[in-house]
Design an enzyme around this catalytic site. Structure first.
Site, mmCIF file in Angstrom:
data_model
loop_
_atom_site.group_PDB
_atom_site.id
_atom_site.type_symbol
_atom_site.label_atom_id
_atom_site.label_comp_id
_atom_site.label_asym_id
_atom_site.label_seq_id
_atom_site.Cartn_x
_atom_site.Cartn_y
_atom_site.Cartn_z
ATOM 1 N N ASP A 83 48.043 19.505 70.417
ATOM 2 C CA ASP A 83 49.102 20.410 69.970
ATOM 3 C C ASP A 83 48.882 20.891 68.540
ATOM 4 O OD1 ASP A 83 49.524 17.702 69.306
ATOM 5 O OD2 ASP A 83 51.638 18.039 68.886
ATOM 6 N N GLU A 141 51.618 15.395 70.082
ATOM 7 C CA GLU A 141 51.565 14.272 69.131
ATOM 8 C C GLU A 141 52.473 14.531 67.937
ATOM 9 O OE1 GLU A 141 50.692 12.093 65.630
ATOM 10 O OE2 GLU A 141 50.120 14.200 65.811
ATOM 11 N N HIS A 366 48.145 19.721 57.435
ATOM 12 C CA HIS A 366 49.412 20.450 57.532
ATOM 13 C C HIS A 366 49.533 21.524 56.448
ATOM 14 C CE1 HIS A 366 51.669 17.319 60.206
ATOM 15 N NE2 HIS A 366 50.361 17.295 60.428
#
Length: 394
Positions: A83, A141, A366
């Site tokens: 994902d 996840e 991220h």
């Protein structure tokens, strides 16, 4: 297992470019947690094209492949997550995300590509394997309650003796493999708090119960839980990451919304923290005539690596890349739902160095400019293949 290391390595070398192709396709076409419909179909189609793999879809957006050897033996599972994240990509590369506001900013595209490459190699060795290699392509996840638990409930771990997984890691330089014994990643819990006061005019604060002032004291005093209410030797992080209140300069708002995360390893401390938090919240809000609503959500369990499996991984790294490639890393307070698989059987998780400033692969996970050095993908394929074979034979 009768194939020689040289013959296996030749097969791995032959899929190197394909693995990069897989990764770039996935990077261009990211999908969020629980929405990985095209991603999972792409994985299914690739696995089907390899042959020698029994395929199932245990959940709507996950895929499991089984490579069952010619002789009976152990069952070793390898896991990769697939994902992406709700981030607008800022990289200027030909394979940048084509899905606005969605990006593979944590390396899951690489994890999936590495396991696809390993699957192609291992499927060609099917008749020489003793036992079964199970390929777990996991959804979701990044979003609690996570895809790993769903897959476990669907039975994907039935009969599995050992499970391994890896994470591409940009803080770790290319060429290094991070090995951790015991606790590796923390339990990522989440809390939500609303402080309810009494709104009014900012020029007449005595007629209000200032929710911002009260909430600010709550934030400050919550840090005392880490510094004064728990053992300094315990690993604990409490971070407030969201504070929302007010609409304009001359209005004291009636309420403030706060949320954040708590990270820990010790199960007893994990249970104690929300009690300590509520004691602080209750005391401060009552002292100032405010009220509160508090919700604490337990997230994934900590990732704790099995010593025996970790020893096999370390030995594999040493054999394939030499002792100098091993980085004995400390635990960190990140979270990972790989822990759900470890609740069923022994397992170990490791890091693959993917950082390289010369290739702009030094942004944190991220981040909108997150990137990996794609040379790391071949290392992941190598370690998945050789570790799985070694664990079958252990």
């Amino acid at each position: 297992m009768t194939a020689t290391t040289n013959s296996i390595q030749a097969i791995i070398d032959a899929v190197k470019d394909e693995v990069i192709t897989y990764r770039r396709y996935l990077h261009q076409n990211p999908e969020l947690s629980f929405e990985e419909e095209k991603t999972s179909q792409y994985i299914y189609d690739q696995l089907q094209s390899f042959g020698n793999i029994e395929l199932t879809r245990p959940t709507k957006t996950s895929v499991v492949g089984r490579i069952i050897g010619a002789a009976p033996g152990k069952v070793v599972a390898i896991r990769a997550d697939m994902d992406a994240l709700p981030i607008q990509e800022e990289n200027d590369v030909e394979y940048a995300s084509t899905n606005p506001g969605v990006m593979h900013a944590c390396g899951h595209d690489g994890h999936t590509a590495m396991l696809l490459g390993a699957a192609k190699v291992l499927s060609s060795l099917k008749d020489q394997l003793h036992g079964e290699i199970r390929l777990l392509f996991q959804h979701a996840e990044e979003l609690f309650p996570g895809g790993a638990e769903e897959m476990v409930q669907a039975g994907v771990m039935d009969g599995v003796d050992t499970v391994i997984g890896a994470h591409l890691w940009s803080p770790l330089e290319i060429g290094k493999i991070g090995i951790v014994y015991g606790p590796m990643m923390a339990s990522p819990d989440t809390f939500y708090l609303t402080v309810n006061g009494k709104g009014g005019h900012a020029a007449l604060p005595h007629q209000t119960v200032d929710s911002i002032a009260v909430a600010s004291q709550v934030v400050t005093n919550l840090q005392h839980i880490v510094s004064r209410n728990t053992d300094p030797l315990d690993n604990l992080v409490l971070s407030v990451t969201k504070f929302i209140g007010g609409t304009t300069h001359n209005v004291i708002p009636g309420s403030v919304e706060i949320c954040g995360t708590v990270r820990s390893f010790d199960p007893d401390l994990r249970k104690e923290v929300p009690k300590l938090m509520e004691r602080v919240i209750k005391g401060i809000t009552e002292a100032h005539g405010a009220a509160y609503e508090f919700n604490y959500e337990f997230g994934y369990r900590p990732v704790v690596n099995d010593a025996r499996v970790t020893e096999v991984l370390e030995a594999t790294v040493a054999e394939v890349y030499g002792e100098e490639a091993i980085d004995k890393m400390k635990p960190n307070m990140g979270g990972e739902d790989f822990s759900a698989f470890q609740q069923v059987t022994e397992g170990s998780f490791f890091y693959i160095g993917a950082g390289n400033p010369e290739k702009n692969a030094d942004f944190p996970h991220h981040h909108a400019r997150f990137e990996i050095d794609e040379e790391s993908l071949e290392k992941g394929v190598n370690l998945f293949v050789y570790s799985a074979i070694k664990l079958l034979e252990a």
